[in-house]
Scaffold this motif. Structure first.
Motif, mmCIF file in Angstrom:
data_model
loop_
_atom_site.group_PDB
_atom_site.id
_atom_site.type_symbol
_atom_site.label_atom_id
_atom_site.label_comp_id
_atom_site.label_asym_id
_atom_site.label_seq_id
_atom_site.Cartn_x
_atom_site.Cartn_y
_atom_site.Cartn_z
ATOM 1 N N GLN A 119 1.066 4.238 -2.865
ATOM 2 C CA GLN A 119 0.920 5.654 -2.518
ATOM 3 C C GLN A 119 2.110 6.469 -3.022
ATOM 4 O O GLN A 119 1.946 7.560 -3.590
ATOM 5 C CB GLN A 119 0.782 5.795 -1.005
ATOM 6 C CG GLN A 119 -0.513 5.240 -0.444
ATOM 7 C CD GLN A 119 -0.504 5.135 1.077
ATOM 8 O OE1 GLN A 119 0.499 5.448 1.720
ATOM 9 N NE2 GLN A 119 -1.616 4.709 1.652
ATOM 10 N N GLN A 137 -4.861 3.775 -5.685
ATOM 11 C CA GLN A 137 -4.377 5.020 -5.106
ATOM 12 C C GLN A 137 -4.587 6.107 -6.154
ATOM 13 O O GLN A 137 -3.993 6.061 -7.225
ATOM 14 C CB GLN A 137 -2.896 4.918 -4.736
ATOM 15 C CG GLN A 137 -2.353 6.148 -4.041
ATOM 16 C CD GLN A 137 -3.045 6.445 -2.715
ATOM 17 O OE1 GLN A 137 -3.258 5.536 -1.916
ATOM 18 N NE2 GLN A 137 -3.412 7.697 -2.490
ATOM 19 N N ARG A 160 0.831 -1.206 0.000
ATOM 20 C CA ARG A 160 0.000 0.000 0.000
ATOM 21 C C ARG A 160 0.865 1.254 0.000
ATOM 22 O O ARG A 160 0.581 2.221 -0.716
ATOM 23 C CB ARG A 160 -0.937 0.001 1.214
ATOM 24 C CG ARG A 160 -1.984 -1.102 1.201
ATOM 25 C CD ARG A 160 -3.133 -0.789 2.156
ATOM 26 N NE ARG A 160 -2.676 -0.607 3.523
ATOM 27 C CZ ARG A 160 -2.527 -1.595 4.403
ATOM 28 N NH1 ARG A 160 -2.770 -2.848 4.031
ATOM 29 N NH2 ARG A 160 -2.127 -1.357 5.637
#
Length: 263
Positions: A102, A128, A98
């Motif tokens: 990002q 994202q 994750r």
């Protein structure tokens, strides 16, 4: 309109059960971010079912906590939280992945998506968003066709001819499109990434790299997407390098489904 009761009663019990489940899921599917509450009238209009059938299905869903009655209609019920929790445990990406998505979105300033295959569709399982006002966004959980798009060219690397024909039949081009798909897929395999420009949506481009499972097969596609005007050849090459590097890291960590158990 509903079929007459005589026809329905003659239907095998298992088929009746499957049809009831499909209808119930169809009602739940009417709930969206834009329409969090749906009335009985709206359900009748959207499904074409008789009001008595809708009321029976809604009552069953409410009894099981999947719908919640309000003054304006029905909203998602608290019983869905348990399923949402289970889905999150199984499909949520590792924290490191994750963070990587990002950082990639912030660095390249385009939307990052992760897709997996579900039969002849690709499903967005993580995203994202680009920080830019003009951006391309697909909601997590959305199913998209596989007859075009950078991610499809990556996900279909090991697809057999029958699979490609089924996908092509759903395209605007017909079964003949299967041969075009095969060429696209082979090209993506040779260069290590797929790219698309306005193939499914005019003005939208994407670049995607394959994420491999423990057996070496493609289990996901990591993609950057946005307005075609920003996807120049130089930028596409930069995007591809970033995506391939991150996809390789995800693969090396052992990235198999369900994601919550993949590291």
């Amino acid at each position: 309109m509903e079929a007459p009761s005589t026809s329905s009663s003659a239907e095998p019990a298992d088929q009746q059960g499957v049809r009831s489940v499909q209808r119930a899921l169809g009602i739940l599917g009417l709930l969206t971010d834009d329409r969090p509450i749906v009335s009985v009238r709206e359900i009748v209009e959207a499904t074409g079912l008789a009001k008595t059938t809708v009321l029976r299905l809604v009552s069953t869903l409410e009894h099981n906590g999947l719908l919640w009655a309000t003054g304006n209609g029905y909203m998602a019920g608290p019983g869905l939280w348990r399923w949402a929790h289970l889905a999150r445990q199984s499909w949520e990406l590792p924290a490191e992945t994750r963070r990587g998505m990002q950082e990639l979105a912030a660095r390249r300033r385009e939307t990052v998506n992760l897709y997996v295959t579900r039969d002849i569709y690709r499903v967005c399982v993580a995203q994202q968003e680009s920080p830019q006002p003009l951006r391309h966004v697909v909601r997590v959980g959305d199913e998209l066709p596989m007859w075009a798009g950078a991610s499809s060219k990556v996900l279909l690397r090991d697809a057999n001819p029958g699979m490609l024909e089924r996908i092509a039949e759903k395209s605007p081009h017909g079964r003949e499109h299967a041969a075009v798909l095969r060429d696209w897929i082979d090209q993506a395999a040779r260069q290590g990434y797929g790219e698309s420009h306005g193939e499914r949506e005019a003005g939208i481009s994407a670049v995607a790299a394959p994420v491999l499972g423990r057996s070496g097969g493609v289990v996901a596609a990591l993609a950057l997407s946005g307005p075609s005007i920003r996807f120049t050849p130089d930028r596409v090459a930069e995007f591809a390098d970033d995506l391939k590097q991150m996809a390789q890291q995800m693969s090396e960590r052992g990235f198999d489904r369900p994601f919550g158990h993949g590291g």
